[in-house]
Design a protein around this motif. Structure first.
Motif, PDB file in Angstrom:
ATOM      1  N   ASP A  23      49.013  26.263  46.325  1.00 36.57           N
ATOM      2  CA  ASP A  23      50.347  26.436  45.753  1.00 36.57           C
ATOM      3  C   ASP A  23      50.382  27.762  45.001  1.00 36.57           C
ATOM      4  O   ASP A  23      49.638  27.964  44.031  1.00 36.57           O
ATOM      5  N   ALA A  24      51.226  28.682  45.441  1.00 35.13           N
ATOM      6  CA  ALA A  24      51.318  29.994  44.797  1.00 35.13           C
ATOM      7  C   ALA A  24      51.648  29.878  43.312  1.00 35.13           C
ATOM      8  O   ALA A  24      51.190  30.701  42.504  1.00 35.13           O
ATOM      9  N   ALA A  25      52.413  28.865  42.922  1.00 39.59           N
ATOM     10  CA  ALA A  25      52.776  28.689  41.521  1.00 39.59           C
ATOM     11  C   ALA A  25      51.568  28.355  40.655  1.00 39.59           C
ATOM     12  O   ALA A  25      51.633  28.491  39.428  1.00 39.59           O
ATOM     13  N   ARG A  26      50.467  27.949  41.307  1.00 36.28           N
ATOM     14  CA  ARG A  26      49.252  27.596  40.562  1.00 36.28           C
ATOM     15  C   ARG A  26      48.161  28.660  40.721  1.00 36.28           C
ATOM     16  O   ARG A  26      47.027  28.444  40.321  1.00 36.28           O
ATOM     17  N   ALA A  27      48.529  29.823  41.282  1.00 30.11           N
ATOM     18  CA  ALA A  27      47.643  30.995  41.373  1.00 30.11           C
ATOM     19  C   ALA A  27      46.236  30.620  41.832  1.00 30.11           C
ATOM     20  O   ALA A  27      45.261  30.828  41.109  1.00 30.11           O
ATOM     21  N   PRO A  28      46.098  30.087  43.053  1.00 34.61           N
ATOM     22  CA  PRO A  28      44.788  29.590  43.492  1.00 34.61           C
ATOM     23  C   PRO A  28      43.760  30.705  43.656  1.00 34.61           C
ATOM     24  O   PRO A  28      44.085  31.838  44.008  1.00 34.61           O
TER      25      PRO A  28
ATOM     26  N   GLU B 108      28.843  24.676  50.715  1.00 35.51           N
ATOM     27  CA  GLU B 108      29.757  23.557  50.495  1.00 35.51           C
ATOM     28  C   GLU B 108      30.949  24.037  49.691  1.00 35.51           C
ATOM     29  O   GLU B 108      30.806  24.836  48.758  1.00 35.51           O
ATOM     30  N   LEU B 109      32.123  23.536  50.059  1.00 39.12           N
ATOM     31  CA  LEU B 109      33.382  23.946  49.438  1.00 39.12           C
ATOM     32  C   LEU B 109      34.063  22.722  48.849  1.00 39.12           C
ATOM     33  O   LEU B 109      34.191  21.690  49.521  1.00 39.12           O
ATOM     34  N   GLN B 110      34.508  22.830  47.595  1.00 36.91           N
ATOM     35  CA  GLN B 110      35.184  21.716  46.927  1.00 36.91           C
ATOM     36  C   GLN B 110      36.402  22.237  46.172  1.00 36.91           C
ATOM     37  O   GLN B 110      36.366  23.316  45.572  1.00 36.91           O
ATOM     38  N   CYS B 111      37.488  21.462  46.197  1.00 34.90           N
ATOM     39  CA  CYS B 111      38.721  21.810  45.486  1.00 34.90           C
ATOM     40  C   CYS B 111      38.700  21.250  44.066  1.00 34.90           C
ATOM     41  O   CYS B 111      38.249  20.111  43.844  1.00 34.90           O
ATOM     42  N   PHE B 112      39.217  22.027  43.122  1.00 32.96           N
ATOM     43  CA  PHE B 112      39.352  21.597  41.733  1.00 32.96           C
ATOM     44  C   PHE B 112      40.743  21.965  41.227  1.00 32.96           C
ATOM     45  O   PHE B 112      41.327  22.966  41.651  1.00 32.96           O
ATOM     46  N   THR B 113      41.250  21.163  40.293  1.00 32.89           N
ATOM     47  CA  THR B 113      42.485  21.483  39.586  1.00 32.89           C
ATOM     48  C   THR B 113      42.188  21.532  38.094  1.00 32.89           C
ATOM     49  O   THR B 113      41.335  20.804  37.589  1.00 32.89           O
ATOM     50  N   ARG B 114      42.897  22.424  37.387  1.00 33.67           N
ATOM     51  CA  ARG B 114      42.695  22.559  35.947  1.00 33.67           C
ATOM     52  C   ARG B 114      43.778  21.781  35.222  1.00 33.67           C
ATOM     53  O   ARG B 114      44.976  21.984  35.453  1.00 33.67           O
ATOM     54  N   SER B 115      43.356  20.893  34.327  1.00 31.89           N
ATOM     55  CA  SER B 115      44.289  20.058  33.581  1.00 31.89           C
ATOM     56  C   SER B 115      44.818  20.810  32.365  1.00 31.89           C
ATOM     57  O   SER B 115      44.386  21.933  32.055  1.00 31.89           O
ATOM     58  N   ALA B 116      45.758  20.195  31.668  1.00 31.08           N
ATOM     59  CA  ALA B 116      46.398  20.841  30.519  1.00 31.08           C
ATOM     60  C   ALA B 116      45.402  21.164  29.414  1.00 31.08           C
ATOM     61  O   ALA B 116      45.614  22.113  28.643  1.00 31.08           O
ATOM     62  N   ASP B 117      44.308  20.410  29.333  1.00 30.86           N
ATOM     63  CA  ASP B 117      43.301  20.687  28.302  1.00 30.86           C
ATOM     64  C   ASP B 117      42.299  21.757  28.717  1.00 30.86           C
ATOM     65  O   ASP B 117      41.347  22.058  27.993  1.00 30.86           O
TER      66      ASP B 117
ATOM     67  N   MET C 193      26.747  42.692  28.915  1.00 30.30           N
ATOM     68  CA  MET C 193      27.147  41.272  28.989  1.00 30.30           C
ATOM     69  C   MET C 193      28.334  41.135  29.920  1.00 30.30           C
ATOM     70  O   MET C 193      29.274  41.938  29.870  1.00 30.30           O
ATOM     71  N   VAL C 194      28.309  40.131  30.779  1.00 27.62           N
ATOM     72  CA  VAL C 194      29.406  39.906  31.713  1.00 27.62           C
ATOM     73  C   VAL C 194      30.637  39.419  30.965  1.00 27.62           C
ATOM     74  O   VAL C 194      30.553  38.546  30.094  1.00 27.62           O
ATOM     75  N   ALA C 195      31.776  39.989  31.277  1.00 29.72           N
ATOM     76  CA  ALA C 195      33.016  39.609  30.601  1.00 29.72           C
ATOM     77  C   ALA C 195      33.419  38.184  30.948  1.00 29.72           C
ATOM     78  O   ALA C 195      33.293  37.764  32.088  1.00 29.72           O
ATOM     79  N   PRO C 196      33.884  37.413  29.951  1.00 30.09           N
ATOM     80  CA  PRO C 196      34.387  36.074  30.244  1.00 30.09           C
ATOM     81  C   PRO C 196      35.807  36.142  30.786  1.00 30.09           C
ATOM     82  O   PRO C 196      36.343  37.220  31.033  1.00 30.09           O
ATOM     83  N   TYR C 197      36.423  34.988  30.917  1.00 31.65           N
ATOM     84  CA  TYR C 197      37.817  34.886  31.334  1.00 31.65           C
ATOM     85  C   TYR C 197      38.046  35.497  32.705  1.00 31.65           C
ATOM     86  O   TYR C 197      39.045  36.163  32.955  1.00 31.65           O
ATOM     87  N   VAL C 198      37.090  35.277  33.606  1.00 33.35           N
ATOM     88  CA  VAL C 198      37.228  35.783  34.964  1.00 33.35           C
ATOM     89  C   VAL C 198      38.318  35.037  35.712  1.00 33.35           C
ATOM     90  O   VAL C 198      39.029  35.617  36.528  1.00 33.35           O
ATOM     91  N   ILE C 199      38.470  33.745  35.440  1.00 29.79           N
ATOM     92  CA  ILE C 199      39.527  32.962  36.072  1.00 29.79           C
ATOM     93  C   ILE C 199      40.824  33.187  35.292  1.00 29.79           C
ATOM     94  O   ILE C 199      40.883  32.905  34.098  1.00 29.79           O
ATOM     95  N   PRO C 200      41.878  33.701  35.932  1.00 32.10           N
ATOM     96  CA  PRO C 200      43.121  33.943  35.193  1.00 32.10           C
ATOM     97  C   PRO C 200      43.659  32.655  34.570  1.00 32.10           C
ATOM     98  O   PRO C 200      43.547  31.575  35.159  1.00 32.10           O
ATOM     99  N   PRO C 201      44.245  32.739  33.373  1.00 27.82           N
ATOM    100  CA  PRO C 201      44.793  31.542  32.733  1.00 27.82           C
ATOM    101  C   PRO C 201      45.820  30.819  33.602  1.00 27.82           C
ATOM    102  O   PRO C 201      45.942  29.596  33.529  1.00 27.82           O
ATOM    103  N   ALA C 202      46.558  31.574  34.432  1.00 26.47           N
ATOM    104  CA  ALA C 202      47.582  30.942  35.274  1.00 26.47           C
ATOM    105  C   ALA C 202      46.990  30.172  36.437  1.00 26.47           C
ATOM    106  O   ALA C 202      47.697  29.398  37.087  1.00 26.47           O
ATOM    107  N   SER C 203      45.717  30.370  36.733  1.00 27.52           N
ATOM    108  CA  SER C 203      45.092  29.729  37.890  1.00 27.52           C
ATOM    109  C   SER C 203      44.688  28.299  37.547  1.00 27.52           C
ATOM    110  O   SER C 203      43.800  28.080  36.724  1.00 27.52           O
ATOM    111  N   THR C 204      45.339  27.356  38.204  1.00 32.15           N
ATOM    112  CA  THR C 204      45.017  25.944  37.984  1.00 32.15           C
ATOM    113  C   THR C 204      44.566  25.260  39.271  1.00 32.15           C
ATOM    114  O   THR C 204      44.420  24.043  39.302  1.00 32.15           O
TER     115      THR C 204
END
Length: 229
Positions: free
Chosen positions: A202-207, A28-37, A1-12
Motif C-alpha cells: 500500500d503506497a499510503a504505508r510507504a512499504p 526467507e521473506l516475511q511481511c511485517f506491519t508497524r503498529s501505532a506503538d 557509527m551507523v545512523a539510526p532511523y533508517v526506516i522512514p517514520p511513514a513506513s508501516t
C-alpha cells in the motif's frame, strides 16, 4: 557509527528478507506491519525466495553507504540494505482484478515496455516505453517476457534519485523460474506469495524491503529499528 532511523517514520509495511550469508543465493521473506506503538508485527509466515546467483552485495537505498562489497551491474548479486517499494508490474492488463485493486502504481507489460540496464544511457535504471522515449541504450530488460518470471512483480528502489551508472539496475521482486534457480540480482518467489504481497502493498504505508545476510541483520537490527524474528 551507523545512523539510526533508517526506516522512514511513514513506513508501516516492511518486507524482511534474510539470507544465511553474503554468498547465499537463497533466503526467507516475511511481511511485517508497524503498529501505532512503533512495534513490528508479523503479517505473514516466512516464505522461501531465490536471490542473486552470487548472493548479496551492499546496494544504494535508504540506508547509509556501507563498507564492503558494493552492488555492481552484472555482478549477479542482489542488493543488501533498505529500499522503498514503489510500483507493481505484470502481464495482466490495467483493468484486470488484481491491478484494479492494487494500492501501488501498476505498469502493464507490453512489447515496448523496457527497463534500461545500460549504464551509458540517460534512462539507466528506468522503466520506459520505447515508443515514447529516445532509444539511447545498447541493452535493456524486456518487461513482457517469453516466460512467467515477470507475470507479476514489484519495483525495488535500488540505485535511484539519481542512479549511479554501473551500480546496478532493474531490481525487482518477481516470480521465480524454479524453486532452485537463482536470479541475476532480483528477489524471486512462487506466484502465490507474489500475488499476496502485491495485494498487500500500500503506497499510503510507504512499504520498504529490508534485505540482509543474517550477520548484518544481527548487527543492525536494534540501531535500524528492524523487526525481531
Amino acid at each position: 557509527m551507523v545512523a539510526p532511523y533508517v526506516i522512514p517514520p511513514a513506513s508501516t509495511q516492511l518486507l524482511l528478507c534474510i539470507a544465511a550469508d553474503w554468498d547465499s543465493p537463497a533466503g526467507e521473506l516475511q511481511c511485517f506491519t508497524r503498529s501505532a506503538d512503533g512495534n513490528w508485527q508479523p503479517a505473514s509466515a516466512p516464505r522461501p525466495v531465490m536471490l542473486g546467483r552470487s548472493g548479496l552485495a551492499w546496494g544504494r537505498g535508504l540506508h547509509p553507504l556501507m563498507a564492503g562489497t558494493a552492488k555492481q551491474e552484472g555482478d549477479g548479486r542482489a542488493p543488501a540494505g533498505v529500499f522503498a517499494i514503489t510500483a507493481l508490474f505484470g502481464y495482466a492488463p490495467a483493468d484486470a482484478p488484481l491491478p484494479r485493486a492494487a494500492r501501488l502504481p501498476y505498469h502493464p507489460a507490453r512489447p515496448g515496455l523496457k527497463c534500461v540496464d545500460d549504464p551509458a544511457s540517460g534512462h539507466y535504471n528506468c522503466i520506459v516505453d520505447a515508443a515514447r522515449v529516445p532509444g539511447d541504450w545498447a541493452s535493456c530488460e524486456d518487461m513482457l517476457r517469453d516466460d512467467l518470471r515477470y507475470e507479476l512483480g514489484a519495483v525495488v528502489a535500488h540505485n535511484m534519485d539519481p542512479p549511479a551508472p554501473g551500480a546496478g539496475s532493474c531490481i525487482f521482486l518477481h516470480v521465480w523460474e524454479t524453486p532452485e534457480t537463482p536470479t541475476s540480482g532480483c528477489t524471486a518467489m512462487a506466484l502465490a506469495p507474489m500475488q499476496e504481497i502485491a495485494r498487500w502493498l500500500d503506497a499510503a504505508r510507504a512499504p520498504v524491503l529490508v534485505q540482509l545476510p543474517e550477520s548484518e541483520y544481527a548487527r543492525h537490527q536494534q540501531a535500524w529499528g528492524l523487526p525481531r524474528r
